[in-house]
Design a protein around this motif. Structure first.
Motif, short mmCIF file in Angstrom:
data_model
loop_
_atom_site.label_atom_id
_atom_site.label_comp_id
_atom_site.label_asym_id
_atom_site.label_seq_id
_atom_site.Cartn_x
_atom_site.Cartn_y
_atom_site.Cartn_z
N TRP A 15 0.75 -1.14 -0.12
CA TRP A 15 0.07 0.10 0.08
C TRP A 15 0.74 1.25 -0.18
CZ3 TRP A 15 -4.30 -0.20 -1.98
CH2 TRP A 15 -5.24 -1.75 -1.74
N GLY A 44 -7.44 1.16 1.88
CA GLY A 44 -6.73 0.12 1.68
C GLY A 44 -5.86 0.34 2.88
N SER A 47 -7.14 0.09 6.56
CA SER A 47 -8.12 -0.70 6.87
C SER A 47 -7.05 -1.93 6.19
CB SER A 47 -9.38 -0.72 5.03
OG SER A 47 -8.55 -1.52 4.17
N ASP A 48 -6.34 -2.40 6.11
CA ASP A 48 -4.92 -3.45 7.29
C ASP A 48 -4.66 -2.93 8.25
OD1 ASP A 48 -3.27 -5.65 5.97
OD2 ASP A 48 -1.37 -3.98 5.62
N GLN A 57 -9.99 -4.47 1.67
CA GLN A 57 -8.55 -3.48 1.43
C GLN A 57 -8.48 -3.05 0.01
OE1 GLN A 57 -4.58 -4.70 2.76
NE2 GLN A 57 -5.67 -6.28 4.43
#
Length: 163
Positions: A15, A44, A47-48, A57
């Motif tokens: 990411w 993303g 969310s990870d 994600q």
């Protein structure tokens, strides 16, 4: 199964790399598209870090990027371009400018002197134009002005109401 666990374990690095790549591309294009995608990548990443599975994600990042591109980018572009000068410049400023035929202008060759003092190679849109004929530039094709006779253009009547 071990591969998926390894990917999920190190996804935050992916990411970060994706965000940085999008930011570099944005710096080169200055169009706000890749900025919105990098913010989606940030969603993303978050969310990870909160423990979401990799498939979620990707969905969160894609949805955030799409929403930002559709709803935030257009007003940002309008605000950015709000103060720019609407006056055409360079070749765009030559469209519609008047001139005078210097040497006979046909379908393939000729020369005109434009109202700004420049002498251009020219081609006629219609028939042949003799020296001394007044012309208007229709378009620029490479380094050639495509012209038409000025008498073919009727100026607007100031007494007539506009629609």
């Amino acid at each position: 199964m071990e591969l998926i666990q390894t990917i999920e374990q190190w996804a935050w690095i992916g990411w970060l790399v994706l965000i940085l790549v999008f930011l570099v591309i944005e710096m080169l294009t200055l169009d706000f598209t890749f900025l919105m995608l990098s913010i989606g990548g940030l969603a993303g990443l978050v969310s990870d870090l909160l423990g979401a599975p990799i498939w979620l994600q990707v969905i969160i990042a894609a949805a955030a990027g799409a929403v930002l591109i559709l709803f935030l980018r257009p007003p940002l572009l309008r605000r950015l371009r709000r103060g720019e000068d609407p006056t055409p410049s360079n070749v765009d400023a030559l469209i519609g400018i008047g001139g005078l035929v210097v040497s006979t202008v046909g379908a393939h060759a000729g020369q005109v002197k434009l109202a700004n003092g420049d002498i251009w190679t020219a081609r006629a849109e219609g028939g042949e134009l003799e020296p001394g004929t007044r012309v208007l530039v229709s378009r620029i094709d490479g380094a050639t002005a495509v012209v038409r006779g000025a008498e073919a253009i009727t100026p607007p009547n100031p007494e007539e109401p506009r629609l």
